[in-house]
Design an enzyme around this catalytic site. Structure first.
Site, PDB file in Angstrom:
ATOM      1  N   GLU A  23      38.216  -5.518 -48.152  1.00  0.00           N
ATOM      2  CA  GLU A  23      39.270  -6.460 -48.237  1.00  0.00           C
ATOM      3  C   GLU A  23      38.781  -7.676 -47.534  1.00  0.00           C
ATOM      4  OE1 GLU A  23      43.095  -5.468 -46.510  1.00  0.00           O
ATOM      5  OE2 GLU A  23      43.246  -3.360 -47.714  1.00  0.00           O
ATOM      6  N   ASP A  97      50.694  -1.971 -44.164  1.00  0.00           N
ATOM      7  CA  ASP A  97      50.854  -3.736 -44.086  1.00  0.00           C
ATOM      8  C   ASP A  97      52.333  -4.017 -43.358  1.00  0.00           C
ATOM      9  OD1 ASP A  97      48.507  -4.219 -45.480  1.00  0.00           O
ATOM     10  OD2 ASP A  97      49.564  -3.907 -47.489  1.00  0.00           O
TER      11      ASP A  97
END
Ligand SMILES: [Zn+2]
Length: 144
Positions: A23, A97
């Protein structure tokens, strides 16, 4: 709504391709406008401090965040959001998240990277009044 300059949009998608299969993460800088419109004029790439599981977790070093915020202010820009990539996963926020989003009123941009190529870029506004009722809401992305 989130307004991205063409260069900011291209740059954050390219970042996700470069760090694939890990990521990427970074910060959106610009102006908070009227009626919830955030305009991004530049982005700042951040190093992902999560080395244990960098393919599905990201974290921005707090000291790096402070430095980026200060440099932005010197140019007349504020932090208006954050971005990261989802290697081989949809451009939808995960429970992690949601848990790790703390900036109410900011945008959280997610780009899906499939086999090394940036596909979808979505944005979500963190709404609510505090940690207890915060929630991520789909928002329109406008690339100018
Ligand atoms: Zn994510």
């Amino acid at each position: 709504m989130l307004k991205l300059s063409q260069s900011a949009y291209t740059s954050l998608r390219l970042h996700g391709e470069e760090t694939y299969p890990h990521e990427c993460c970074g910060i959106l800088l610009g102006q908070m406008g009227d009626e919830g419109v955030r305009s991004v004029t530049s982005i700042a790439r951040a190093g992902n401090t999560r080395t244990d599981s960098a393919h599905n977790r990201y974290n921005i070093d707090p000291s790096e965040l402070v430095r980026i915020q200060r440099e932005g202010r010197n140019r007349g820009e504020d932090i208006v959001g954050f971005y990261h990539s989802h290697p081989d996963h949809p451009a939808q926020w995960s429970q992690t998240d949601h848990n790790e989003a703390h900036w109410i009123g900011c945008s959280y941009v997610i780009t899906s990277i499939e086999k090394g190529k940036a596909v979808l870029t979505n944005s979500f506004e963190l709404s609510g009044s505090d940690e207890s009722d915060k929630h991520l809401v789909d928002e329109q992305v406008d690339v100018a």
